[in-house]
Design a protein around this motif. Sequence first.
Motif, PDB file in Angstrom:
ATOM      1  N   LEU A  71      -3.776  -1.070   5.851  1.00 56.27           N
ATOM      2  CA  LEU A  71      -5.116  -0.479   5.754  1.00 56.27           C
ATOM      3  C   LEU A  71      -5.082   0.992   5.341  1.00 56.27           C
ATOM      4  N   PRO A  72      -4.220   1.832   5.903  1.00 58.86           N
ATOM      5  CA  PRO A  72      -4.183   3.222   5.403  1.00 58.86           C
ATOM      6  C   PRO A  72      -3.760   3.319   3.939  1.00 58.86           C
ATOM      7  N   ILE A  73      -2.866   2.440   3.508  1.00 55.13           N
ATOM      8  CA  ILE A  73      -2.445   2.452   2.107  1.00 55.13           C
ATOM      9  C   ILE A  73      -3.630   2.097   1.215  1.00 55.13           C
ATOM     10  N   MET A  74      -4.389   1.096   1.589  1.00 56.84           N
ATOM     11  CA  MET A  74      -5.565   0.704   0.811  1.00 56.84           C
ATOM     12  C   MET A  74      -6.624   1.806   0.817  1.00 56.84           C
ATOM     13  N   GLN A  75      -6.825   2.456   1.942  1.00 52.88           N
ATOM     14  CA  GLN A  75      -7.801   3.543   2.008  1.00 52.88           C
ATOM     15  C   GLN A  75      -7.375   4.707   1.131  1.00 52.88           C
ATOM     16  N   MET A  76      -6.093   5.027   1.133  1.00 52.46           N
ATOM     17  CA  MET A  76      -5.591   6.094   0.283  1.00 52.46           C
ATOM     18  C   MET A  76      -5.760   5.729  -1.195  1.00 52.46           C
ATOM     19  N   ASN A  77      -5.535   4.479  -1.523  1.00 56.83           N
ATOM     20  CA  ASN A  77      -5.716   4.014  -2.906  1.00 56.83           C
ATOM     21  C   ASN A  77      -7.181   4.162  -3.329  1.00 56.83           C
ATOM     22  N   ASN A  78      -8.096   3.772  -2.440  1.00 58.62           N
ATOM     23  CA  ASN A  78      -9.525   3.916  -2.749  1.00 58.62           C
ATOM     24  C   ASN A  78      -9.930   5.372  -2.866  1.00 58.62           C
ATOM     25  N   PHE A  79      -9.337   6.223  -2.048  1.00 61.69           N
ATOM     26  CA  PHE A  79      -9.649   7.658  -2.090  1.00 61.69           C
ATOM     27  C   PHE A  79      -9.182   8.277  -3.406  1.00 61.69           C
ATOM     28  N   MET A  80      -8.015   7.878  -3.863  1.00 70.55           N
ATOM     29  CA  MET A  80      -7.479   8.417  -5.122  1.00 70.55           C
ATOM     30  C   MET A  80      -8.249   7.891  -6.338  1.00 70.55           C
ATOM     31  N   ALA A  81      -8.704   6.646  -6.253  1.00 69.77           N
ATOM     32  CA  ALA A  81      -9.391   6.032  -7.394  1.00 69.77           C
ATOM     33  C   ALA A  81     -10.805   6.581  -7.574  1.00 69.77           C
ATOM     34  N   ALA A 120       2.717 -14.068  16.282  1.00 73.90           N
ATOM     35  CA  ALA A 120       2.057 -14.025  14.974  1.00 73.90           C
ATOM     36  C   ALA A 120       0.907 -13.013  14.990  1.00 73.90           C
ATOM     37  N   GLY A 121       0.172 -12.964  16.077  1.00 71.06           N
ATOM     38  CA  GLY A 121      -0.907 -11.978  16.210  1.00 71.06           C
ATOM     39  C   GLY A 121      -0.391 -10.553  16.167  1.00 71.06           C
ATOM     40  N   PHE A 122       0.730 -10.296  16.848  1.00 72.69           N
ATOM     41  CA  PHE A 122       1.315  -8.957  16.819  1.00 72.69           C
ATOM     42  C   PHE A 122       1.788  -8.589  15.415  1.00 72.69           C
ATOM     43  N   VAL A 123       2.375  -9.539  14.718  1.00 75.34           N
ATOM     44  CA  VAL A 123       2.841  -9.274  13.358  1.00 75.34           C
ATOM     45  C   VAL A 123       1.659  -8.959  12.445  1.00 75.34           C
ATOM     46  N   ILE A 124       0.580  -9.705  12.578  1.00 79.59           N
ATOM     47  CA  ILE A 124      -0.618  -9.451  11.766  1.00 79.59           C
ATOM     48  C   ILE A 124      -1.175  -8.059  12.058  1.00 79.59           C
ATOM     49  N   LEU A 125      -1.206  -7.669  13.327  1.00 76.34           N
ATOM     50  CA  LEU A 125      -1.699  -6.338  13.675  1.00 76.34           C
ATOM     51  C   LEU A 125      -0.824  -5.247  13.070  1.00 76.34           C
ATOM     52  N   ILE A 126       0.481  -5.420  13.099  1.00 75.83           N
ATOM     53  CA  ILE A 126       1.385  -4.426  12.525  1.00 75.83           C
ATOM     54  C   ILE A 126       1.199  -4.343  11.009  1.00 75.83           C
ATOM     55  N   VAL A 127       1.083  -5.493  10.361  1.00 75.52           N
ATOM     56  CA  VAL A 127       0.877  -5.495   8.905  1.00 75.52           C
ATOM     57  C   VAL A 127      -0.444  -4.807   8.556  1.00 75.52           C
ATOM     58  N   LEU A 128      -1.489  -5.094   9.301  1.00 73.32           N
ATOM     59  CA  LEU A 128      -2.777  -4.439   9.037  1.00 73.32           C
ATOM     60  C   LEU A 128      -2.701  -2.947   9.298  1.00 73.32           C
ATOM     61  N   ALA A 129      -1.985  -2.533  10.340  1.00 77.67           N
ATOM     62  CA  ALA A 129      -1.852  -1.112  10.650  1.00 77.67           C
ATOM     63  C   ALA A 129      -1.125  -0.369   9.535  1.00 77.67           C
ATOM     64  N   VAL A 130      -0.250  -1.048   8.826  1.00 79.76           N
ATOM     65  CA  VAL A 130       0.465  -0.417   7.720  1.00 79.76           C
ATOM     66  C   VAL A 130      -0.363  -0.491   6.432  1.00 79.76           C
TER      67      VAL A 130
END
Length: 55
Positions: free
Chosen positions: A44-54, A32-42
């Motif tokens: 977080l960059p999407i959220m940062q890109m969204n904030n950058f565009m907004a 479960a910890g590994f899955v959470i890390l993979i989900v966050l790794a995917v």
Amino acid sequence: LSRAADYQERELTSTVQTMVGLLGPLMLLTMAGFVILIVLAVMLPIMQMNNFMAG
């Protein structure tokens, strides 16, 4: 000597069963910890890109 061997065998079997019983939930939490890390790794960059565009 045979009774001592039987006792040791039962004790070892009990210890091994206990360890296997504890290993299952521990492996589940680890995976479960590994899955959470993979989900966050995917995500977080999407959220940062969204904030950058907004803004």
